[in-house]
Design a protein around this motif. Structure first.
Motif, PDB file in Angstrom:
ATOM      1  N   ASP A 129       0.826  -1.210   0.000  1.00 53.13           N
ATOM      2  CA  ASP A 129       0.000   0.000   0.000  1.00 53.13           C
ATOM      3  C   ASP A 129       0.862   1.263   0.000  1.00 53.13           C
ATOM      4  O   ASP A 129       0.542   2.239  -0.683  1.00 53.13           O
ATOM      5  CB  ASP A 129      -0.929  -0.009   1.221  1.00 53.13           C
ATOM      6  N   LEU A 130       1.948   1.241   0.749  1.00 57.39           N
ATOM      7  CA  LEU A 130       2.790   2.428   0.911  1.00 57.39           C
ATOM      8  C   LEU A 130       3.517   2.830  -0.372  1.00 57.39           C
ATOM      9  O   LEU A 130       3.534   4.010  -0.734  1.00 57.39           O
ATOM     10  CB  LEU A 130       3.809   2.203   2.034  1.00 57.39           C
ATOM     11  N   VAL A 131       4.129   1.882  -1.049  1.00 61.21           N
ATOM     12  CA  VAL A 131       4.997   2.217  -2.182  1.00 61.21           C
ATOM     13  C   VAL A 131       4.255   2.969  -3.298  1.00 61.21           C
ATOM     14  O   VAL A 131       4.715   4.018  -3.745  1.00 61.21           O
ATOM     15  CB  VAL A 131       5.742   0.967  -2.692  1.00 61.21           C
ATOM     16  N   PRO A 132       3.087   2.486  -3.747  1.00 57.48           N
ATOM     17  CA  PRO A 132       2.376   3.276  -4.774  1.00 57.48           C
ATOM     18  C   PRO A 132       1.926   4.648  -4.265  1.00 57.48           C
ATOM     19  O   PRO A 132       1.947   5.626  -5.022  1.00 57.48           O
ATOM     20  CB  PRO A 132       1.165   2.408  -5.133  1.00 57.48           C
ATOM     21  N   HIS A 133       1.540   4.725  -2.985  1.00 56.51           N
ATOM     22  CA  HIS A 133       1.146   6.028  -2.444  1.00 56.51           C
ATOM     23  C   HIS A 133       2.346   6.965  -2.329  1.00 56.51           C
ATOM     24  O   HIS A 133       2.201   8.182  -2.479  1.00 56.51           O
ATOM     25  CB  HIS A 133       0.445   5.855  -1.085  1.00 56.51           C
ATOM     26  N   LEU A 134       3.524   6.402  -2.087  1.00 58.20           N
ATOM     27  CA  LEU A 134       4.739   7.222  -2.076  1.00 58.20           C
ATOM     28  C   LEU A 134       5.020   7.766  -3.477  1.00 58.20           C
ATOM     29  O   LEU A 134       5.419   8.930  -3.631  1.00 58.20           O
ATOM     30  CB  LEU A 134       5.921   6.406  -1.555  1.00 58.20           C
ATOM     31  N   ALA A 135       4.778   6.956  -4.494  1.00 58.68           N
ATOM     32  CA  ALA A 135       4.912   7.447  -5.875  1.00 58.68           C
ATOM     33  C   ALA A 135       3.915   8.571  -6.123  1.00 58.68           C
ATOM     34  O   ALA A 135       4.254   9.600  -6.721  1.00 58.68           O
ATOM     35  CB  ALA A 135       4.696   6.299  -6.865  1.00 58.68           C
ATOM     36  N   TYR A 136       2.669   8.378  -5.654  1.00 58.65           N
ATOM     37  CA  TYR A 136       1.655   9.430  -5.787  1.00 58.65           C
ATOM     38  C   TYR A 136       2.143  10.719  -5.117  1.00 58.65           C
ATOM     39  O   TYR A 136       2.108  11.797  -5.723  1.00 58.65           O
ATOM     40  CB  TYR A 136       0.325   8.995  -5.142  1.00 58.65           C
ATOM     41  N   GLY A 137       2.559  10.612  -3.859  1.00 58.61           N
ATOM     42  CA  GLY A 137       2.978  11.803  -3.108  1.00 58.61           C
ATOM     43  C   GLY A 137       4.129  12.529  -3.761  1.00 58.61           C
ATOM     44  O   GLY A 137       4.141  13.762  -3.849  1.00 58.61           O
ATOM     45  N   THR A 138       5.108  11.772  -4.243  1.00 57.26           N
ATOM     46  CA  THR A 138       6.293  12.371  -4.862  1.00 57.26           C
ATOM     47  C   THR A 138       5.938  13.085  -6.158  1.00 57.26           C
ATOM     48  O   THR A 138       6.298  14.254  -6.364  1.00 57.26           O
ATOM     49  CB  THR A 138       7.356  11.280  -5.113  1.00 57.26           C
ATOM     50  N   VAL A 139       5.215  12.406  -7.031  1.00 59.37           N
ATOM     51  CA  VAL A 139       4.861  13.013  -8.319  1.00 59.37           C
ATOM     52  C   VAL A 139       3.925  14.200  -8.117  1.00 59.37           C
ATOM     53  O   VAL A 139       4.092  15.248  -8.755  1.00 59.37           O
ATOM     54  CB  VAL A 139       4.249  11.958  -9.269  1.00 59.37           C
ATOM     55  N   THR A 140       2.977  14.086  -7.212  1.00 59.07           N
ATOM     56  CA  THR A 140       2.048  15.182  -6.969  1.00 59.07           C
ATOM     57  C   THR A 140       2.780  16.397  -6.400  1.00 59.07           C
ATOM     58  O   THR A 140       2.516  17.536  -6.814  1.00 59.07           O
ATOM     59  CB  THR A 140       0.913  14.732  -6.030  1.00 59.07           C
ATOM     60  N   ALA A 141       3.703  16.166  -5.479  1.00 58.74           N
ATOM     61  CA  ALA A 141       4.475  17.276  -4.899  1.00 58.74           C
ATOM     62  C   ALA A 141       5.301  17.987  -5.966  1.00 58.74           C
ATOM     63  O   ALA A 141       5.308  19.227  -6.030  1.00 58.74           O
ATOM     64  CB  ALA A 141       5.382  16.756  -3.783  1.00 58.74           C
ATOM     65  N   PHE A 142       5.982  17.214  -6.800  1.00 57.23           N
ATOM     66  CA  PHE A 142       6.783  17.823  -7.874  1.00 57.23           C
ATOM     67  C   PHE A 142       5.886  18.563  -8.869  1.00 57.23           C
ATOM     68  O   PHE A 142       6.233  19.653  -9.337  1.00 57.23           O
ATOM     69  CB  PHE A 142       7.640  16.782  -8.582  1.00 57.23           C
ATOM     70  N   ALA A 143       4.734  17.986  -9.192  1.00 59.22           N
ATOM     71  CA  ALA A 143       3.821  18.641 -10.137  1.00 59.22           C
ATOM     72  C   ALA A 143       3.284  19.948  -9.564  1.00 59.22           C
ATOM     73  O   ALA A 143       3.244  20.964 -10.275  1.00 59.22           O
ATOM     74  CB  ALA A 143       2.679  17.700 -10.511  1.00 59.22           C
ATOM     75  N   LEU A 144       2.880  19.929  -8.304  1.00 65.21           N
ATOM     76  CA  LEU A 144       2.372  21.165  -7.689  1.00 65.21           C
ATOM     77  C   LEU A 144       3.442  22.244  -7.686  1.00 65.21           C
ATOM     78  O   LEU A 144       3.155  23.413  -7.955  1.00 65.21           O
ATOM     79  CB  LEU A 144       1.876  20.891  -6.272  1.00 65.21           C
ATOM     80  N   LYS A 145       4.681  21.849  -7.395  1.00 64.69           N
ATOM     81  CA  LYS A 145       5.781  22.818  -7.375  1.00 64.69           C
ATOM     82  C   LYS A 145       6.060  23.336  -8.790  1.00 64.69           C
ATOM     83  O   LYS A 145       6.232  24.527  -9.005  1.00 64.69           O
ATOM     84  CB  LYS A 145       7.033  22.197  -6.773  1.00 64.69           C
TER      85      LYS A 145
END
Length: 148
Positions: A129-145
């Motif tokens: 569960d964690l690993v795909p959500h970590l991918a989500y968090g990382t990509v979303t953070a970079f996209a927002l920035k």
């Protein structure tokens, strides 16, 4: 670009990363797809007294609605995070915060609907569960920035 557009794009990018990591995990470990999204869609339809149709139509609708719930959750988590001002944090902190937010936003409703019970998960289940959500968090953070 409007703030809403930024959130939609970032949330969708994060959802795409989550899905890609999930599908890669399924391919590498030869594990089956989770039915949690479809089960959630069916449970929500039952609670709302919405008939999804006969058996075949109902299964097809659940197959479509389950992933859509994931996209809604992804965009909602990005929107909540951006509205709370989190996008001003360092990218690494944002990635971790978005990871946690997405995990809560997806697992809390499924727990409330009795689709899953994280208290019964093994360490492997948590990592899955964690690993795909970590991918989500990382990509979303970079996209927002990047979209600021």
């Amino acid at each position: 670009m409007t703030p809403t557009s930024r959130v939609l794009i970032a949330g969708a990018a994060g959802a795409s990363a989550l899905n890609a990591v999930t599908y890669l995990d399924m391919a590498v470990r030869a594990r089956p797809a989770s039915s949690a999204g479809e089960d959630s869609a069916a449970r929500l339809a039952d609670l709302a007294h919405v008939d999804l149709g006969d058996q075949q139509a109902g299964e097809n609708r659940k197959s479509g609605l389950g992933p859509l719930l994931g996209y809604v959750t992804s965009v909602a988590a990005a929107g909540i995070y951006a509205a709370a001002g989190g996008r001003r944090l360092p990218t690494a902190v944002s990635a971790l915060a978005l990871t946690g937010l997405a995990m809560v936003a997806s697992n809390a409703p499924m727990t409330a609907l009795k689709i899953t019970d994280p208290r019964s998960w093994s360490a492997a289940d948590w990592i899955t569960d964690l690993v795909p959500h970590l991918a989500y968090g990382t990509v979303t953070a970079f996209a927002l920035k990047a979209l600021r």
